[in-house]
Design an enzyme around this catalytic site. Structure first.
Site, PDB file in Angstrom:
ATOM      1  N   GLY A 128       0.830  -1.220   0.000  1.00  0.00           N
ATOM      2  CA  GLY A 128       0.000   0.000   0.000  1.00  0.00           C
ATOM      3  C   GLY A 128       0.852   1.252   0.000  1.00  0.00           C
ATOM      4  O   GLY A 128       0.442   2.297   0.518  1.00  0.00           O
ATOM      5  N   ASP A 142      -2.567   1.200  16.953  1.00  0.00           N
ATOM      6  CA  ASP A 142      -3.660   2.074  17.354  1.00  0.00           C
ATOM      7  C   ASP A 142      -2.954   3.406  17.556  1.00  0.00           C
ATOM      8  O   ASP A 142      -2.205   3.574  18.533  1.00  0.00           O
ATOM      9  CB  ASP A 142      -4.297   1.606  18.664  1.00  0.00           C
ATOM     10  CG  ASP A 142      -5.463   2.486  19.063  1.00  0.00           C
ATOM     11  OD1 ASP A 142      -5.282   3.716  19.083  1.00  0.00           O
ATOM     12  OD2 ASP A 142      -6.552   1.969  19.348  1.00  0.00           O
ATOM     13  N   HIS A 143      -3.132   4.331  16.620  1.00  0.00           N
ATOM     14  CA  HIS A 143      -2.242   5.494  16.654  1.00  0.00           C
ATOM     15  C   HIS A 143      -2.413   6.346  17.914  1.00  0.00           C
ATOM     16  O   HIS A 143      -1.544   7.121  18.269  1.00  0.00           O
ATOM     17  CB  HIS A 143      -2.334   6.329  15.360  1.00  0.00           C
ATOM     18  CG  HIS A 143      -3.510   7.249  15.285  1.00  0.00           C
ATOM     19  ND1 HIS A 143      -4.751   6.840  14.873  1.00  0.00           N
ATOM     20  CD2 HIS A 143      -3.633   8.565  15.562  1.00  0.00           C
ATOM     21  CE1 HIS A 143      -5.578   7.863  14.905  1.00  0.00           C
ATOM     22  NE2 HIS A 143      -4.930   8.940  15.312  1.00  0.00           N
ATOM     23  N   HIS A 191      -9.621   3.283  19.903  1.00  0.00           N
ATOM     24  CA  HIS A 191      -8.922   4.385  20.568  1.00  0.00           C
ATOM     25  C   HIS A 191      -9.470   4.696  21.970  1.00  0.00           C
ATOM     26  O   HIS A 191      -8.713   4.906  22.910  1.00  0.00           O
ATOM     27  CB  HIS A 191      -9.011   5.672  19.742  1.00  0.00           C
ATOM     28  CG  HIS A 191      -8.566   5.510  18.321  1.00  0.00           C
ATOM     29  ND1 HIS A 191      -7.488   4.745  17.961  1.00  0.00           N
ATOM     30  CD2 HIS A 191      -9.062   6.007  17.160  1.00  0.00           C
ATOM     31  CE1 HIS A 191      -7.327   4.803  16.642  1.00  0.00           C
ATOM     32  NE2 HIS A 191      -8.280   5.554  16.139  1.00  0.00           N
TER      33      HIS A 191
HETATM   34  N1  LIG Z   1      -5.448   7.114   5.550  1.00  0.00           N
HETATM   35  C1  LIG Z   1      -5.472   7.233   6.870  1.00  0.00           C
HETATM   36  O1  LIG Z   1      -5.339   8.334   7.425  1.00  0.00           O
HETATM   37  C2  LIG Z   1      -5.651   6.028   7.727  1.00  0.00           C
HETATM   38  C3  LIG Z   1      -5.701   4.766   7.191  1.00  0.00           C
HETATM   39  N2  LIG Z   1      -5.805   3.668   8.020  1.00  0.00           N
HETATM   40  C4  LIG Z   1      -5.789   2.318   7.476  1.00  0.00           C
HETATM   41  O2  LIG Z   1      -4.634   2.159   6.663  1.00  0.00           O
HETATM   42  C5  LIG Z   1      -4.887   1.275   5.598  1.00  0.00           C
HETATM   43  C6  LIG Z   1      -4.584   1.955   4.281  1.00  0.00           C
HETATM   44  O3  LIG Z   1      -5.415   3.070   4.145  1.00  0.00           O
HETATM   45  P1  LIG Z   1      -5.203   4.193   3.033  1.00  0.00           P
HETATM   46  O4  LIG Z   1      -3.776   4.398   2.728  1.00  0.00           O
HETATM   47  O5  LIG Z   1      -6.014   5.339   3.474  1.00  0.00           O
HETATM   48  O6  LIG Z   1      -5.900   3.540   1.753  1.00  0.00           O
HETATM   49  P2  LIG Z   1      -5.776   3.979   0.216  1.00  0.00           P
HETATM   50  O7  LIG Z   1      -7.038   3.553  -0.427  1.00  0.00           O
HETATM   51  O8  LIG Z   1      -5.336   5.374   0.070  1.00  0.00           O
HETATM   52  O9  LIG Z   1      -4.585   3.073  -0.320  1.00  0.00           O
HETATM   53  C7  LIG Z   1      -4.734   1.704  -0.519  1.00  0.00           C
HETATM   54  C8  LIG Z   1      -3.436   1.118  -0.958  1.00  0.00           C
HETATM   55  O10 LIG Z   1      -3.675  -0.266  -1.189  1.00  0.00           O
HETATM   56  C9  LIG Z   1      -3.163  -0.609  -2.469  1.00  0.00           C
HETATM   57  N3  LIG Z   1      -3.957  -1.687  -3.043  1.00  0.00           N
HETATM   58  C10 LIG Z   1      -5.294  -1.755  -3.185  1.00  0.00           C
HETATM   59  N4  LIG Z   1      -5.633  -2.930  -3.763  1.00  0.00           N
HETATM   60  C11 LIG Z   1      -4.478  -3.599  -3.996  1.00  0.00           C
HETATM   61  C12 LIG Z   1      -4.164  -4.852  -4.573  1.00  0.00           C
HETATM   62  N5  LIG Z   1      -5.112  -5.686  -5.011  1.00  0.00           N
HETATM   63  N6  LIG Z   1      -2.877  -5.216  -4.650  1.00  0.00           N
HETATM   64  C13 LIG Z   1      -1.901  -4.390  -4.202  1.00  0.00           C
HETATM   65  N7  LIG Z   1      -2.126  -3.200  -3.629  1.00  0.00           N
HETATM   66  C14 LIG Z   1      -3.410  -2.812  -3.547  1.00  0.00           C
HETATM   67  C15 LIG Z   1      -3.269   0.652  -3.277  1.00  0.00           C
HETATM   68  O11 LIG Z   1      -2.322   0.587  -4.313  1.00  0.00           O
HETATM   69  P3  LIG Z   1      -2.698   0.928  -5.839  1.00  0.00           P
HETATM   70  O12 LIG Z   1      -3.685   2.036  -5.793  1.00  0.00           O
HETATM   71  O13 LIG Z   1      -1.389   1.289  -6.440  1.00  0.00           O
HETATM   72  O14 LIG Z   1      -3.260  -0.323  -6.328  1.00  0.00           O
HETATM   73  C16 LIG Z   1      -2.892   1.701  -2.249  1.00  0.00           C
HETATM   74  O15 LIG Z   1      -1.500   1.795  -2.143  1.00  0.00           O
HETATM   75  C17 LIG Z   1      -6.334   0.837   5.779  1.00  0.00           C
HETATM   76  O16 LIG Z   1      -6.339  -0.323   6.564  1.00  0.00           O
HETATM   77  C18 LIG Z   1      -6.949   1.983   6.564  1.00  0.00           C
HETATM   78  O17 LIG Z   1      -8.076   1.552   7.296  1.00  0.00           O
HETATM   79  C19 LIG Z   1      -5.819   3.807   9.386  1.00  0.00           C
HETATM   80  C20 LIG Z   1      -5.785   5.033   9.975  1.00  0.00           C
HETATM   81  C21 LIG Z   1      -5.735   6.248   9.208  1.00  0.00           C
HETATM   82  O1  LIG Z   2      -8.591   6.575  13.594  1.00  0.00           O
HETATM   83  C1  LIG Z   2      -9.181   7.612  13.396  1.00  0.00           C
HETATM   84  O2  LIG Z   2      -8.762   8.728  14.026  1.00  0.00           O
HETATM   85  C2  LIG Z   2      -9.094  10.009  13.528  1.00  0.00           C
HETATM   86  C3  LIG Z   2      -8.829  10.989  14.664  1.00  0.00           C
HETATM   87  O3  LIG Z   2      -7.463  10.924  14.992  1.00  0.00           O
HETATM   88  P1  LIG Z   2      -6.726  12.154  15.654  1.00  0.00           P
HETATM   89  O4  LIG Z   2      -5.325  11.692  15.823  1.00  0.00           O
HETATM   90  O5  LIG Z   2      -6.882  13.323  14.710  1.00  0.00           O
HETATM   91  O6  LIG Z   2      -7.420  12.444  16.944  1.00  0.00           O
HETATM   92  C4  LIG Z   2     -10.525  10.084  13.078  1.00  0.00           C
HETATM   93  O7  LIG Z   2     -10.754  11.321  12.425  1.00  0.00           O
HETATM   94  C5  LIG Z   2     -10.805   8.973  12.102  1.00  0.00           C
HETATM   95  O8  LIG Z   2     -12.186   8.980  11.761  1.00  0.00           O
HETATM   96  C6  LIG Z   2     -10.451   7.639  12.690  1.00  0.00           C
HETATM   97  O9  LIG Z   2     -10.508   6.633  11.677  1.00  0.00           O
END
Ligand SMILES: NC(=O)C1=CN([C@@H]2O[C@H](COP(=O)(O)OP(=O)(O)OC[C@H]3O[C@@H](n4cnc5c(N)ncnc54)[C@H](OP(=O)(O)O)[C@@H]3O)[C@@H](O)[C@H]2O)C=CC1
Ligand SMILES: O=C1O[C@H](COP(=O)(O)O)[C@@H](O)[C@H](O)[C@H]1O
Length: 485
Positions: free
Chosen positions: A10, A179-180, A242
């Site tokens: 990812g 768990d951030h 959290h």
């Molecule tokens: N974004 C955030 O702030 C937060 C995210 N999370 C968690 O982190 C994780 C990632 O989230 P996020 O980065 O937002 O998600 P995104 O949708 O932005 O990114 C998903 C990633 O997964 C890759 N991907 C999807 N399908 C495939 C596949 N079949 N094979 C290989 N790679 C694949 C994509 O690559 P490509 O597009 O190149 O295929 C991309 O790099 C999730 O579990 C989310 O719940 C947790 C807390 C906060």
């Molecule tokens: O995990 C999550 O946290 C954020 C809030 O995080 P914070 O560090 O800004 O307090 C929340 O907005 C989001 O919905 C949730 O997935």
């Protein structure tokens, strides 16, 4: 610190660019990554190493406050990154990943220690770990560690299934569930606040404390995450993980010796002593809310059901408040109140400890002006610890007035949550990660709430955006003679 390969599934996604690259960069700048290391990014996009490095640079430009163009350290850092296109569901594709890991290990003199960071949708966790095993990339002379993001399942059954799958490939000690909130410096400080301060430690019980409140209020709404949030709601998005982790950190007893095992045990003990809810009493202890339209910081904002991607008939929870009881010798009789919600008045995560108030009996005249002693731990965004006391004000004829003693923690210079969590992963310290036992106990505790929400046996209270939640959440405390601080 050992040398290591950091294999990032990812790597083209949102979390990688916002949090993971900036965290690695800060660690690099601070010379905390001293041994040789390699970063291998994976995603479906057909990128070259150069495109990937450019992407990392761009991410740092946007999300790292320490980014400086034309910096020698930046160039050195970017040179460490390699990219390999991979569809994680295609087991054949892992051969190329394996070859790349091996060739970089050889080139840089890395001893086979490998971190597999799954920054992808949880639906892929099972297939990736199984392919890590089948392809052999999890086998080397060094250690292996798996980092996974939330959500860890969506209820007790799916969490157990997921854990079983991960357990077929990784030992519990090798799994780092992020768990951030546990990476936030003030959450980590909750432990020190008690342990390093005998004065506070001696007050940390039901003889001295009347109630404890944990609030995480946000001003943002559902943003562009309706597809995920509609399935999660505040209960799965914030409360099960959290909020309950913060509860464990506040309420846990001090272990005799500080080590990850003892801390985990003490945290799990809290969850084991949480009085369970059932179908009948959930409505008495839990408030469910959803934001209506309103005003935040002078701007008019839409109701949840008007947000893009949300059904107009949605009964999803954007706010949850609950009263919890810990039935152990220390906390018996002390209510814990937890609330979290989106589109509230302010962004604030805080713990407030309200002490019992004998002063009301001692100073009859000051009944109206004296307030309870409060210990307020502001987790974010303005990290601080404050103590509310009562003092006589000579300018007001000796009337007692509340005064606040405040210590502001150095928020800006402190490592960000992801920085300290990634560093802990690399040095193999699991203290501030969620252990499976805690996760299972948390899902188990919230399960009756999930069912009550699904069956609609709990009212869904509307609250105006920009408020502190529905009136029913105020009533939850008012009935016990308290107010939210
Ligand atoms: N974004 C955030 O702030 C937060 C995210 N999370 C968690 O982190 C994780 C990632 O989230 P996020 O980065 O937002 O998600 P995104 O949708 O932005 O990114 C998903 C990633 O997964 C890759 N991907 C999807 N399908 C495939 C596949 N079949 N094979 C290989 N790679 C694949 C994509 O690559 P490509 O597009 O190149 O295929 C991309 O790099 C999730 O579990 C989310 O719940 C947790 C807390 C906060
Ligand atoms: O995990 C999550 O946290 C954020 C809030 O995080 P914070 O560090 O800004 O307090 C929340 O907005 C989001 O919905 C949730 O997935």
């Amino acid at each position: 610190m050992d040398s290591f390969s950091f294999v990032l599934f990812g790597a083209t996604g949102d979390l990688a660019k916002r949090k993971i690259f900036p965290a690695l960069y800060n660690l690099f700048l601070d010379n905390r990554l001293t041994a040789p290391f390699s970063v291998i990014g994976l995603g479906r996009r057909n990128w070259t190493d150069e495109v990937f490095q450019f992407h990392v640079k761009n991410s740092l430009n946007h999300f790292s406050r320490r980014f400086k163009e034309h910096d020698a350290m930046l160039d050195d850092f970017l040179q460490i990154f390699r990219y390999c296109a991979l569809d994680v569901t295609n087991s054949e594709g892992y051969k190329a990943v394996h070859e790349l890991i091996l060739s970089r290990e050889k080139e840089l003199g890395i001893l086979g220690n490998r971190v597999f960071y799954l920054s992808v949708s949880p639906e892929f966790f099972g297939i990736i770990t199984s392919n890590i095993e089948k392809s052999g990339i999890g086998v080397s002379k060094g250690w292996k560690r798996l980092v996974i993001e939330k959500p860890f399942g969506r209820d007790i059954t799916s969490a157990r299934e997921l854990n079983k799958k991960l357990g077929q490939v990784f030992e519990e000690e090798e799994i780092y569930r992020i768990d951030h909130y546990l990476g936030k410096q003030m959450v980590q400080n909750l432990e020190a606040l008690k342990l390093a301060n005998p004065m506070l430690q001696s007050l940390w019980d039901n003889k001295n404390i009347s109630n404890i409140q944990i609030t995480a209020s946000e001003t943002v709404g559902v943003e562009e995450r309706a597809a995920y949030y509609e399935q999660a709601g505040a209960i799965r998005d914030m409360f099960q993980n959290h909020m309950l982790q913060m509860l464990m950190m506040v309420a846990m007893q001090s272990p005799e010796h500080i080590n990850p095992e003892n801390i985990r045990k003490k945290k799990s003990d809290i969850m084991k002593h949480l009085r369970p809810l059932n179908k009948k009493n959930t409505a008495f202890h839990v408030v469910r809310g959803q934001y209506g339209s309103g005003e935040i910081n002078g701007e008019q904002v839409a109701a949840y059901i008007e947000e893009p991607g949300v059904e107009s008939s949605s009964r999803n929870d954007t706010f949850v408040a609950a009263r919890l009881w810990i039935d152990d010798y220390c906390w018996c009789g002390v209510p814990f109140y937890i609330r979290t919600g989106k589109r509230m008045k302010e962004k604030s995560t805080r713990v407030v400890i309200e002490f019992k108030s004998p002063i009301r009996d001692l100073y009859e005249d000051n009944k109206k002006t004296a307030v309870p002693n409060l210990l307020i731990i502001e987790i974010s965004p303005n990290e601080s610890v404050s103590l509310q006391l009562n003092l006589k004000n000579p300018a007001k004829y000796g009337k007692t007035e509340p005064v606040i003693l405040q210590f502001s923690a150095p928020g800006k210079e402190a490592p960000e949550a992801y920085e300290s969590l990634i560093f802990d992963t690399l040095r193999g310290d699991p203290t501030f990660f969620s252990h499976w036992e805690e996760v299972e106990l948390s899902w188990n505790w919230v399960q009756p709430i999930l069912e009550a929400f699904k069956d609609n046996t709990l009212p869904l209270h509307s609250y105006p955006a920009g408020s502190m939640g529905p009136e029913a959440a105020q009533q939850l405390l008012a009935g016990d003679g308290f107010i939210w601080w």
